[in-house]
Design a protein around this motif. Structure first.
Motif, PDB file in Angstrom:
ATOM      1  N   ILE A  54       0.866  -1.172   0.000  1.00 36.84           N
ATOM      2  CA  ILE A  54       0.000   0.000   0.000  1.00 36.84           C
ATOM      3  C   ILE A  54       0.905   1.224   0.000  1.00 36.84           C
ATOM      4  O   ILE A  54       1.730   1.383   0.896  1.00 36.84           O
ATOM      5  N   GLY A  55       0.764   2.069  -1.013  1.00 34.53           N
ATOM      6  CA  GLY A  55       1.607   3.246  -1.084  1.00 34.53           C
ATOM      7  C   GLY A  55       1.039   4.295  -2.005  1.00 34.53           C
ATOM      8  O   GLY A  55       0.101   4.037  -2.769  1.00 34.53           O
ATOM      9  N   VAL A  56       1.610   5.487  -1.907  1.00 34.23           N
ATOM     10  CA  VAL A  56       1.187   6.618  -2.732  1.00 34.23           C
ATOM     11  C   VAL A  56       2.412   7.431  -3.125  1.00 34.23           C
ATOM     12  O   VAL A  56       3.504   7.222  -2.622  1.00 34.23           O
ATOM     13  N   VAL A  57       2.197   8.381  -4.027  1.00 34.64           N
ATOM     14  CA  VAL A  57       3.231   9.317  -4.458  1.00 34.64           C
ATOM     15  C   VAL A  57       2.798  10.706  -4.011  1.00 34.64           C
ATOM     16  O   VAL A  57       1.623  11.066  -4.125  1.00 34.64           O
ATOM     17  N   THR A  58       3.752  11.505  -3.518  1.00 40.18           N
ATOM     18  CA  THR A  58       3.406  12.853  -3.066  1.00 40.18           C
ATOM     19  C   THR A  58       3.026  13.752  -4.247  1.00 40.18           C
ATOM     20  O   THR A  58       3.512  13.567  -5.359  1.00 40.18           O
ATOM     21  N   ASN A  59       2.152  14.708  -3.979  1.00 41.91           N
ATOM     22  CA  ASN A  59       1.710  15.637  -5.022  1.00 41.91           C
ATOM     23  C   ASN A  59       2.718  16.779  -5.190  1.00 41.91           C
ATOM     24  O   ASN A  59       3.804  16.749  -4.607  1.00 41.91           O
ATOM     25  N   ALA A  60       2.358  17.802  -5.949  1.00 43.83           N
ATOM     26  CA  ALA A  60       3.257  18.923  -6.244  1.00 43.83           C
ATOM     27  C   ALA A  60       3.666  19.689  -4.989  1.00 43.83           C
ATOM     28  O   ALA A  60       4.718  20.321  -4.958  1.00 43.83           O
ATOM     29  N   ASP A  61       2.868  19.618  -3.932  1.00 42.25           N
ATOM     30  CA  ASP A  61       3.171  20.300  -2.679  1.00 42.25           C
ATOM     31  C   ASP A  61       3.852  19.378  -1.666  1.00 42.25           C
ATOM     32  O   ASP A  61       3.993  19.746  -0.490  1.00 42.25           O
ATOM     33  N   GLY A  62       4.217  18.168  -2.098  1.00 46.51           N
ATOM     34  CA  GLY A  62       4.864  17.209  -1.206  1.00 46.51           C
ATOM     35  C   GLY A  62       3.906  16.518  -0.254  1.00 46.51           C
ATOM     36  O   GLY A  62       4.324  15.836   0.674  1.00 46.51           O
ATOM     37  N   GLU A  63       2.617  16.647  -0.480  1.00 47.13           N
ATOM     38  CA  GLU A  63       1.604  16.083   0.410  1.00 47.13           C
ATOM     39  C   GLU A  63       1.154  14.704  -0.063  1.00 47.13           C
ATOM     40  O   GLU A  63       1.165  14.420  -1.255  1.00 47.13           O
ATOM     41  N   PHE A  64       0.742  13.878   0.902  1.00 47.48           N
ATOM     42  CA  PHE A  64       0.263  12.533   0.590  1.00 47.48           C
ATOM     43  C   PHE A  64      -0.848  12.149   1.556  1.00 47.48           C
ATOM     44  O   PHE A  64      -1.011  12.768   2.616  1.00 47.48           O
ATOM     45  N   GLU A  65      -1.602  11.118   1.171  1.00 51.27           N
ATOM     46  CA  GLU A  65      -2.606  10.524   2.052  1.00 51.27           C
ATOM     47  C   GLU A  65      -2.751   9.053   1.702  1.00 51.27           C
ATOM     48  O   GLU A  65      -2.991   8.710   0.546  1.00 51.27           O
ATOM     49  N   ILE A  66      -2.599   8.209   2.700  1.00 56.43           N
ATOM     50  CA  ILE A  66      -2.832   6.771   2.547  1.00 56.43           C
ATOM     51  C   ILE A  66      -4.103   6.463   3.322  1.00 56.43           C
ATOM     52  O   ILE A  66      -4.176   6.706   4.524  1.00 56.43           O
ATOM     53  N   LYS A  67      -5.103   5.913   2.634  1.00 54.24           N
ATOM     54  CA  LYS A  67      -6.406   5.654   3.249  1.00 54.24           C
ATOM     55  C   LYS A  67      -6.601   4.167   3.529  1.00 54.24           C
ATOM     56  O   LYS A  67      -5.879   3.320   3.010  1.00 54.24           O
ATOM     57  N   ASN A  68      -7.615   3.874   4.339  1.00 51.71           N
ATOM     58  CA  ASN A  68      -8.070   2.517   4.633  1.00 51.71           C
ATOM     59  C   ASN A  68      -6.972   1.640   5.233  1.00 51.71           C
ATOM     60  O   ASN A  68      -6.756   0.512   4.809  1.00 51.71           O
ATOM     61  N   ILE A  69      -6.291   2.158   6.240  1.00 45.24           N
ATOM     62  CA  ILE A  69      -5.252   1.422   6.949  1.00 45.24           C
ATOM     63  C   ILE A  69      -5.861   0.867   8.234  1.00 45.24           C
ATOM     64  O   ILE A  69      -6.529   1.597   8.965  1.00 45.24           O
ATOM     65  N   PRO A  70      -5.627  -0.407   8.554  1.00 41.45           N
ATOM     66  CA  PRO A  70      -6.148  -0.950   9.817  1.00 41.45           C
ATOM     67  C   PRO A  70      -5.583  -0.178  11.016  1.00 41.45           C
ATOM     68  O   PRO A  70      -4.420   0.213  11.015  1.00 41.45           O
ATOM     69  N   ILE A  71      -6.431   0.039  12.028  1.00 40.68           N
ATOM     70  CA  ILE A  71      -5.965   0.770  13.200  1.00 40.68           C
ATOM     71  C   ILE A  71      -4.939  -0.071  13.962  1.00 40.68           C
ATOM     72  O   ILE A  71      -4.837  -1.271  13.780  1.00 40.68           O
TER      73      ILE A  71
END
Length: 105
Positions: A54-71
């Motif tokens: 599970i992973g993502v790439v940061t946007n132009a502002d260096g921001e990211f969000e990974i959703k639906n992660i088990p607590i």
């Protein structure tokens, strides 16, 4: 007697539904350069020990969000070409509270 059995069956059914839920949360944040504090666009942010990955790439502002992660306790690793990888372990994900982090590479 039928009414009591019906009420008990309803209570047991509702309890089973609540116990069967898997609680999830998200991690969001920003990846920046340690020296000049500029955002790093295109950095890879990956959840440690996720299968499938599970992973993502940061946007132009260096921001990211990974959703639906088990607590529970989770960790993330960040990589970007030309930088040493960064890592945060033991992030405590709780229901009702999103986790926000800032990583410096």
């Amino acid at each position: 007697m039928k009414k009591i059995n019906l009420i008990l069956a309803f209570i047991i059914f509702q309890t089973a539904i609540v116990l069967a839920q898997t609680f999830q949360q998200s991690i969001r944040g920003k990846v920046i350069d340690k020296e000049n504090r500029q955002p790093l666009s295109g950095a890879f942010v990956v959840l440690i020990n996720s299968n499938p990955i599970i992973g993502v790439v940061t946007n132009a502002d260096g921001e990211f969000e990974i959703k639906n992660i088990p607590i529970g306790r989770q960790g993330i690793t960040v990589s970007f070409i030309g930088y040493n990888p960064g890592e945060i372990r033991n992030l405590l994900l709780q229901t009702g509270k999103e986790t926000v982090v800032e990583l410096e590479l």
